[in-house]
Design an enzyme around this catalytic site. Structure first.
Site: not given
Ligand SMILES: *[C@@H]1O[C@H](CO)[C@@H](O)[C@H](O)[C@H]1NC(C)=O
Ligand SMILES: *[C@@H]1O[C@H](CO)[C@@H](O)[C@H](O)[C@H]1NC(C)=O
Ligand SMILES: *[C@@H]1O[C@H](CO)[C@@H](O)[C@H](O)[C@H]1NC(C)=O
Ligand SMILES: *[C@@H]1O[C@H](CO)[C@@H](O)[C@H](O)[C@H]1NC(C)=O
Length: 393
Positions: A216, A239
């Site tokens: 993430d 991310h």
């Protein structure tokens, strides 16, 4: 000054050491060593020496059930020398009875230093297989963050490795004056919600020279944070580096004075992103991204004032988080997606003083095109490709 937490351990005549082995820790990877660690912590924390040093020796693997190391301590610096390996329970059932959403907690400590070449293994795979999206409050369904620092002041985290957390690697809440450096945080790109470093409600935090490859956000800076400096980060997979999300459920959130510099983002899902929900209040302001390199990033630059990931109420509202004074300077690299820059601002609060200067993003694939999308953003773009039409030139 933050630098004042930099000390040379071992030189002071008032260093007292506490080795977890002397407190009955076994370090065979099987025995629950939490009670021994707690006893050693208690003595180290109560020691009145200038530096008290808790030793976690190398060549051993310590199994810890969820524990929280709590201050305040009497020593000026509580130094955890992390040389060995610490592992989490392998199964979810071993977390039963612990009402916590963290595995290793550190709370209310002044002058905490965790340093060493050791490894912290959250053994998160059992949790990833059944991510509890939508019912996160259900018992047995709250993956724990590996390391949570809550209200720590003057602290340093340095040199260690964290692998495979059930949720985030490191979370800071309500902390001040911290330096995180030379960390290595890794988890598979497919592991859900394994943020690298989450910073919220914290002030004067530096994250330096670290390697983050995770599932993430590599770094997420959220509500209540200010004076955050990020530099020398290598990120990917992951991310990217995010501000927010802010303003969920109509909350008033603020983030200001964030400087991200000299970072490389490789094949990340998004690059540098500011995300705010409709309906909240507050601001995200004075944010700088400088000397950033993208290598095949999916969506390199995003401002999204319509962020709405899993809510079914994504209506546009009159209130929102104001985004202002955001600078992107000296940014180069390649984008896998055609939409390299997306400044998506709403018409009520909008985004002001958005400055792009020397931003050059090329397609990752030869022959492809890249473009910018821009809505209700105000400011200036100079020496920027792809051109950003809604900004002045
Ligand atoms: C901690 O630091 C303060 C201020 O620098 C000093 O006065 C005090 O003696 C120190 N305490 C110990 C235990 O060294
Ligand atoms: C930039 O970051 C890299 C790590 O990615 C580091 O090795 C280098 O020293 C940094 N350069 C500066 C000028 O800070
Ligand atoms: C909200 O407004 C934006 C920009 O004006 C528009 O693109 C979007 O479709 C709207 N969303 C909804 C859910 O109405
Ligand atoms: C830019 O982001 C907004 C908000 O997420 C999204 O609605 C829009 O489709 C994006 N623009 C393009 C051209 O993809």
């Amino acid at each position: 000054m933050i630098v004042s937490v930099l000390i040379t351990p071992g030189l002071s005549s008032t260093t007292t050491t506490f080795n977890v082995l002397q407190y009955g820790a076994v370090g065979n990877g099987q025995t629950n060593d939490s009670p021994a660690f707690m006893k050693a912590w208690k003595d180290a924390c109560q020691s009145k020496s200038h530096i008290s040093q808790l030793i976690i020796p190398s060549s051993r693997t310590f199994l810890l059930k969820p524990v929280t190391f709590t201050g305040p301590c009497k020593s000026n610096y509580t130094y955890i020398q992390l040389s060995g390996k610490i592992v989490a329970p392998r199964t979810k059932s071993e977390y039963k009875g612990f009402h916590t959403n963290t595995w290793l907690g550190f709370s209310f400590i002044n002058g905490l230093i965790i340093s060493g070449k050791g490894t912290i293994d959250g053994r998160g795979s059992a949790w990833w297989q059944q991510p509890c999206i939508g019912n996160a409050q259900t018992a047995g369904c709250r993956p724990p963050t590996a390391l949570t620092f809550n209200r720590c002041y003057r602290f340093q985290l340095k040199g260690f490795t964290s692998i495979n957390p059930a949720r985030s690697h490191i979370t800071l809440t309500g902390c001040k004056k911290g330096i995180l450096s030379n960390l290595r945080l890794t988890a598979p790109g497919t592991s859900p919600n394994t943020d690298g470093i989450d910073i919220s409600g914290s002030r004067s935090i530096q994250v330096l020279n670290s390697f983050i490859a995770t599932g993430d956000d590599c770094i997420a800076i959220s509500a209540g944070s200010s004076m955050v400096k990020i530099s020398g980060i290598t990120c990917g997979p992951g991310h990217g580096i995010s501000i927010g999300s802010l303003g969920a459920s109509g909350e008033t959130d603020t983030v200001e004075d964030v400087h991200v510099k000299n970072c490389t983002l490789t094949e990340t899902l998004t690059g540098v992103r500011i995300k705010t929900h409709q309906g909240g209040g507050g601001f995200a302001r004075r944010i700088t991204f400088e000397k950033i390199r993208f290598v095949r990033a999916n969506n390199p630059i995003i401002i999204d004032q319509f962020y709405c990931p899993h809510s079914n109420d994504c209506r546009n509202q009159t209130q929102g988080i104001k985004v202002s004074d955001v600078t992107y300077k000296g940014i180069v690299g390649t984008s896998l997606m055609e939409k390299a820059i997306n400044l998506s601002c709403d018409q009520n609060v909008g985004c002001s003083n958005i400055v792009l200067d020397h931003v050059y993003i090329k397609p990752a694939v030869a022959g492809q095109k890249v473009f910018s999308f821009c809505n209700n953003a105000h400011g200036r773009a100079t020496h920027t490709k792809p051109a950003v039409n809604c900004l002045l030139r």
